[in-house]
Design an enzyme around this catalytic site. Structure first.
Site, PDB file in Angstrom:
ATOM      1  N   HIS A  99       0.582  -1.552   0.594  1.00  0.00           N
ATOM      2  CA  HIS A  99      -0.069  -0.184  -0.020  1.00  0.00           C
ATOM      3  C   HIS A  99       1.098   0.759  -0.089  1.00  0.00           C
ATOM      4  CE1 HIS A  99       0.619  -1.187   4.091  1.00  0.00           C
ATOM      5  NE2 HIS A  99       0.359   0.181   4.542  1.00  0.00           N
ATOM      6  N   HIS A 101       0.963   4.831   0.943  1.00  0.00           N
ATOM      7  CA  HIS A 101       0.257   6.240   1.676  1.00  0.00           C
ATOM      8  C   HIS A 101       0.895   7.529   0.715  1.00  0.00           C
ATOM      9  CE1 HIS A 101       0.250   3.908   5.243  1.00  0.00           C
ATOM     10  NE2 HIS A 101       1.164   3.097   4.856  1.00  0.00           N
TER      11      HIS A 101
HETATM   12  P1  AMP Z   1       1.394   0.191   7.649  1.00  0.00           P
HETATM   13  O1  AMP Z   1       1.398  -1.075   7.062  1.00  0.00           O
HETATM   14  O2  AMP Z   1       2.566   0.584   8.834  1.00  0.00           O
HETATM   15  O3  AMP Z   1       1.829   1.668   6.149  1.00  0.00           O
HETATM   16  O4  AMP Z   1       0.202   0.935   7.907  1.00  0.00           O
HETATM   17  C1  AMP Z   1      -1.166   0.408   7.346  1.00  0.00           C
HETATM   18  C2  AMP Z   1      -2.312   1.369   7.288  1.00  0.00           C
HETATM   19  O5  AMP Z   1      -3.142   0.602   7.546  1.00  0.00           O
HETATM   20  C3  AMP Z   1      -2.461   1.722   8.953  1.00  0.00           C
HETATM   21  O6  AMP Z   1      -2.238   3.363   8.111  1.00  0.00           O
HETATM   22  C4  AMP Z   1      -3.844   1.691   8.886  1.00  0.00           C
HETATM   23  O7  AMP Z   1      -4.164   2.981   9.940  1.00  0.00           O
HETATM   24  C5  AMP Z   1      -4.421   1.196   8.039  1.00  0.00           C
HETATM   25  N1  AMP Z   1      -5.094   0.651   8.051  1.00  0.00           N
HETATM   26  C6  AMP Z   1      -5.272  -0.515   8.986  1.00  0.00           C
HETATM   27  N2  AMP Z   1      -7.008  -1.012   8.924  1.00  0.00           N
HETATM   28  C7  AMP Z   1      -7.205  -0.325   7.643  1.00  0.00           C
HETATM   29  C8  AMP Z   1      -8.854  -0.525   7.294  1.00  0.00           C
HETATM   30  N3  AMP Z   1      -9.442  -1.749   7.987  1.00  0.00           N
HETATM   31  N4  AMP Z   1      -9.363   0.850   6.148  1.00  0.00           N
HETATM   32  C9  AMP Z   1      -8.024   1.749   6.515  1.00  0.00           C
HETATM   33  N5  AMP Z   1      -7.235   1.609   6.273  1.00  0.00           N
HETATM   34  C10 AMP Z   1      -6.604   1.050   7.284  1.00  0.00           C
END
Ligand code: AMP
Ligand code: ZN
Length: 138
Positions: A99, A101
């Site tokens: 993903h 950001h």
């Molecule tokens: P990272 O893997 O550290 O890059 O971040 C994972 C991101 O996914 C975090 O910012 C979470 O807040 C976000 N996240 C996790 N579950 C959900 C969800 N169900 N909907 C939207 N964002 C999510």
């Protein structure tokens, strides 16, 4: 993959605040936003990280990131947008589905921590040697 929360969002089993979708990618609001407008862009295929995602899917994510960044600018007029993409638990990747950001910053919001590291000059010899190793492996 069976347990992947982002695959479940793509399948419609878990809701999201969708902002953009095409045949290869989905963009939706991060529910733990670092700032107003914090948005995630994901490929519809399950690829864990930058090493695994095929080039075509990566290009689709990047293309969408440009469109969504433009939309964020139109909608929110941020001062800037940080792009962040984590690969591996060692750098705090939490969701193991690639993903990207998009993290806008409004002028009234606090500085984004990940954009404010201290500049400390490195050891040029060490930098040269490391760069050589990487260049040889490209
Ligand atoms: P990272 O893997 O550290 O890059 O971040 C994972 C991101 O996914 C975090 O910012 C979470 O807040 C976000 N996240 C996790 N579950 C959900 C969800 N169900 N909907 C939207 N964002 C999510
Ligand atoms: Zn997944």
């Amino acid at each position: 993959m069976g347990d992947c929360i982002f695959c479940k969002i793509i399948a419609g089993e878990i809701p999201c605040f969708k902002v953009f979708e095409d045949e290869k990618v989905l963009a939706f609001a991060d529910i733990n936003p670092i700032s107003e407008g914090h948005t995630l862009i994901i490929p519809k295929g399950h690829y864990e990280n930058l090493w695994e995602i095929p080039e075509n899917d990566l290009l689709a994510v990047q293309r969408a990131s440009k469109a969504v960044a433009a939309a964020i600018r139109t909608a929110l007029s941020p001062e800037g947008i940080a792009c962040l993409q984590l690969n591996g638990k060692a750098v705090n990747q939490v969701v193991m589905h690639y993903h990207f950001h998009l993290i806008p910053r409004q002028s009234h919001e606090p500085e984004l921590k990940m954009t404010a590291w201290e500049m400390v000059p490195g050891d040029m010899e060490a930098i040269r040697e490391t760069s050589k190793k990487i260049a040889a492996a490209v």
